[in-house]
Design a protein around this motif. Sequence first.
Motif, PDB file in Angstrom:
ATOM      1  N   SER A 102       0.824  -1.196   0.000  1.00 39.54           N
ATOM      2  CA  SER A 102       0.000   0.000   0.000  1.00 39.54           C
ATOM      3  C   SER A 102       0.868   1.261   0.000  1.00 39.54           C
ATOM      4  O   SER A 102       1.635   1.478  -0.935  1.00 39.54           O
ATOM      5  CB  SER A 102      -0.974  -0.064   1.178  1.00 39.54           C
ATOM      6  OG  SER A 102      -1.968   0.906   1.064  1.00 39.54           O
ATOM      7  N   LEU A 103       0.799   2.085   1.039  1.00 44.92           N
ATOM      8  CA  LEU A 103       1.617   3.296   1.102  1.00 44.92           C
ATOM      9  C   LEU A 103       3.107   2.948   1.103  1.00 44.92           C
ATOM     10  O   LEU A 103       3.930   3.747   0.641  1.00 44.92           O
ATOM     11  CB  LEU A 103       1.261   4.117   2.348  1.00 44.92           C
ATOM     12  CG  LEU A 103       1.997   5.442   2.506  1.00 44.92           C
ATOM     13  CD1 LEU A 103       1.693   6.383   1.343  1.00 44.92           C
ATOM     14  CD2 LEU A 103       1.645   6.083   3.839  1.00 44.92           C
ATOM     15  N   GLY A 104       3.442   1.762   1.561  1.00 43.73           N
ATOM     16  CA  GLY A 104       4.838   1.326   1.516  1.00 43.73           C
ATOM     17  C   GLY A 104       5.373   1.254   0.093  1.00 43.73           C
ATOM     18  O   GLY A 104       6.574   1.414  -0.132  1.00 43.73           O
ATOM     19  N   CYS A 105       4.494   1.027  -0.884  1.00 39.24           N
ATOM     20  CA  CYS A 105       4.926   0.961  -2.289  1.00 39.24           C
ATOM     21  C   CYS A 105       5.410   2.314  -2.778  1.00 39.24           C
ATOM     22  O   CYS A 105       6.516   2.433  -3.310  1.00 39.24           O
ATOM     23  CB  CYS A 105       3.784   0.481  -3.189  1.00 39.24           C
ATOM     24  SG  CYS A 105       3.209  -1.179  -2.856  1.00 39.24           S
ATOM     25  N   ILE A 106       4.580   3.341  -2.626  1.00 38.60           N
ATOM     26  CA  ILE A 106       4.969   4.667  -3.118  1.00 38.60           C
ATOM     27  C   ILE A 106       6.177   5.190  -2.333  1.00 38.60           C
ATOM     28  O   ILE A 106       7.068   5.807  -2.896  1.00 38.60           O
ATOM     29  CB  ILE A 106       3.777   5.661  -3.123  1.00 38.60           C
ATOM     30  CG1 ILE A 106       4.126   6.955  -3.847  1.00 38.60           C
ATOM     31  CG2 ILE A 106       3.271   5.960  -1.738  1.00 38.60           C
ATOM     32  CD1 ILE A 106       4.252   6.843  -5.324  1.00 38.60           C
ATOM     33  N   SER A 107       6.250   4.884  -1.051  1.00 38.14           N
ATOM     34  CA  SER A 107       7.400   5.300  -0.239  1.00 38.14           C
ATOM     35  C   SER A 107       8.673   4.648  -0.768  1.00 38.14           C
ATOM     36  O   SER A 107       9.713   5.305  -0.902  1.00 38.14           O
ATOM     37  CB  SER A 107       7.187   4.906   1.221  1.00 38.14           C
ATOM     38  OG  SER A 107       5.984   5.442   1.696  1.00 38.14           O
ATOM     39  N   LEU A 108       8.588   3.374  -1.073  1.00 33.45           N
ATOM     40  CA  LEU A 108       9.720   2.639  -1.625  1.00 33.45           C
ATOM     41  C   LEU A 108      10.141   3.228  -2.970  1.00 33.45           C
ATOM     42  O   LEU A 108      11.328   3.436  -3.227  1.00 33.45           O
ATOM     43  CB  LEU A 108       9.351   1.158  -1.774  1.00 33.45           C
ATOM     44  CG  LEU A 108      10.372   0.275  -2.465  1.00 33.45           C
ATOM     45  CD1 LEU A 108      11.704   0.277  -1.723  1.00 33.45           C
ATOM     46  CD2 LEU A 108       9.827  -1.143  -2.586  1.00 33.45           C
ATOM     47  N   LEU A 109       9.176   3.508  -3.832  1.00 31.36           N
ATOM     48  CA  LEU A 109       9.496   4.077  -5.147  1.00 31.36           C
ATOM     49  C   LEU A 109      10.152   5.448  -5.004  1.00 31.36           C
ATOM     50  O   LEU A 109      11.104   5.760  -5.729  1.00 31.36           O
ATOM     51  CB  LEU A 109       8.242   4.164  -6.018  1.00 31.36           C
ATOM     52  CG  LEU A 109       7.594   2.825  -6.381  1.00 31.36           C
ATOM     53  CD1 LEU A 109       6.327   3.049  -7.196  1.00 31.36           C
ATOM     54  CD2 LEU A 109       8.556   1.907  -7.110  1.00 31.36           C
ATOM     55  N   LEU A 110       9.669   6.273  -4.075  1.00 34.42           N
ATOM     56  CA  LEU A 110      10.290   7.580  -3.837  1.00 34.42           C
ATOM     57  C   LEU A 110      11.748   7.409  -3.403  1.00 34.42           C
ATOM     58  O   LEU A 110      12.641   8.098  -3.901  1.00 34.42           O
ATOM     59  CB  LEU A 110       9.520   8.339  -2.744  1.00 34.42           C
ATOM     60  CG  LEU A 110       8.176   8.931  -3.143  1.00 34.42           C
ATOM     61  CD1 LEU A 110       7.398   9.382  -1.901  1.00 34.42           C
ATOM     62  CD2 LEU A 110       8.343  10.088  -4.115  1.00 34.42           C
ATOM     63  N   TYR A 111      11.977   6.477  -2.493  1.00 30.27           N
ATOM     64  CA  TYR A 111      13.321   6.207  -1.977  1.00 30.27           C
ATOM     65  C   TYR A 111      14.253   5.710  -3.083  1.00 30.27           C
ATOM     66  O   TYR A 111      15.357   6.242  -3.275  1.00 30.27           O
ATOM     67  CB  TYR A 111      13.199   5.196  -0.841  1.00 30.27           C
ATOM     68  CG  TYR A 111      14.463   4.485  -0.434  1.00 30.27           C
ATOM     69  CD1 TYR A 111      15.511   5.157   0.180  1.00 30.27           C
ATOM     70  CD2 TYR A 111      14.592   3.112  -0.637  1.00 30.27           C
ATOM     71  CE1 TYR A 111      16.657   4.484   0.577  1.00 30.27           C
ATOM     72  CE2 TYR A 111      15.728   2.432  -0.241  1.00 30.27           C
ATOM     73  CZ  TYR A 111      16.766   3.125   0.358  1.00 30.27           C
ATOM     74  OH  TYR A 111      17.898   2.462   0.738  1.00 30.27           O
ATOM     75  N   LEU A 112      13.815   4.707  -3.820  1.00 29.93           N
ATOM     76  CA  LEU A 112      14.654   4.146  -4.887  1.00 29.93           C
ATOM     77  C   LEU A 112      14.945   5.195  -5.950  1.00 29.93           C
ATOM     78  O   LEU A 112      16.055   5.281  -6.473  1.00 29.93           O
ATOM     79  CB  LEU A 112      13.970   2.928  -5.514  1.00 29.93           C
ATOM     80  CG  LEU A 112      13.783   1.716  -4.624  1.00 29.93           C
ATOM     81  CD1 LEU A 112      12.977   0.643  -5.343  1.00 29.93           C
ATOM     82  CD2 LEU A 112      15.124   1.169  -4.135  1.00 29.93           C
ATOM     83  N   ASN A 113      13.942   6.002  -6.281  1.00 31.26           N
ATOM     84  CA  ASN A 113      14.085   7.021  -7.310  1.00 31.26           C
ATOM     85  C   ASN A 113      15.023   8.143  -6.847  1.00 31.26           C
ATOM     86  O   ASN A 113      15.930   8.537  -7.573  1.00 31.26           O
ATOM     87  CB  ASN A 113      12.700   7.589  -7.641  1.00 31.26           C
ATOM     88  CG  ASN A 113      12.759   8.629  -8.725  1.00 31.26           C
ATOM     89  OD1 ASN A 113      12.972   8.325  -9.878  1.00 31.26           O
ATOM     90  ND2 ASN A 113      12.562   9.888  -8.344  1.00 31.26           N
TER      91      ASN A 113
END
Length: 187
Positions: free
Chosen positions: A71-82
């Motif tokens: 859920s919100l962990g997905c977008i947080s992860l994508l922000l971090y990786l990006n």
Amino acid sequence: MEAAQVYIVHGYMASTTDHWFEWVQASLEKEGIAVHILAMPDSSKPDPQAWVNYLKENVTFSDQTYFIGHSLGCISLLLYLNRYQLKPAGMILIAGFLEKLRDIPDLDGFLEEQISIPGLIQNVPKRLVIGAEDDYIVPFELTQKLAEALEAPIIAVADGGHFLGKDDFKTFPVLLEKLKIMIKSAS
């Protein structure tokens, strides 16, 4: 070659002991795979900067690092990786989204930073998205759009809800199976 390690990034209003997180951890640790369930800060009032900083401070990165975002962990992860142009071995995103959720405006701040989707596709070779057709928090169409944007295969679960403990998701066999395949294909 370094040993595989897995980080689980939970979502809004969640904790490390919720849902299927500990079951996945116990199942993988039996096979000698280190699993870290990250305790994201203040999950009832999440702040994108705090969550990305927490990931930066608490992930020990290697070329055998895998992520599971919920859920919100997905977008947080994508922000971090990006933001840090990181190159994990793979990621599985569950009930993820790239658009604002109409019913949860508290999360809009996570969608303000521009994410380079081509950069993520280039940097994360193994990508998989899992969504439920009856998700009542993140509409399945948004999870489908995430999979399409990331050029990732999607597994559609007919009756998974939001993959929460209260949806009867205390275990998650399909996630475990797909992650094991992802890790094995690297060795």
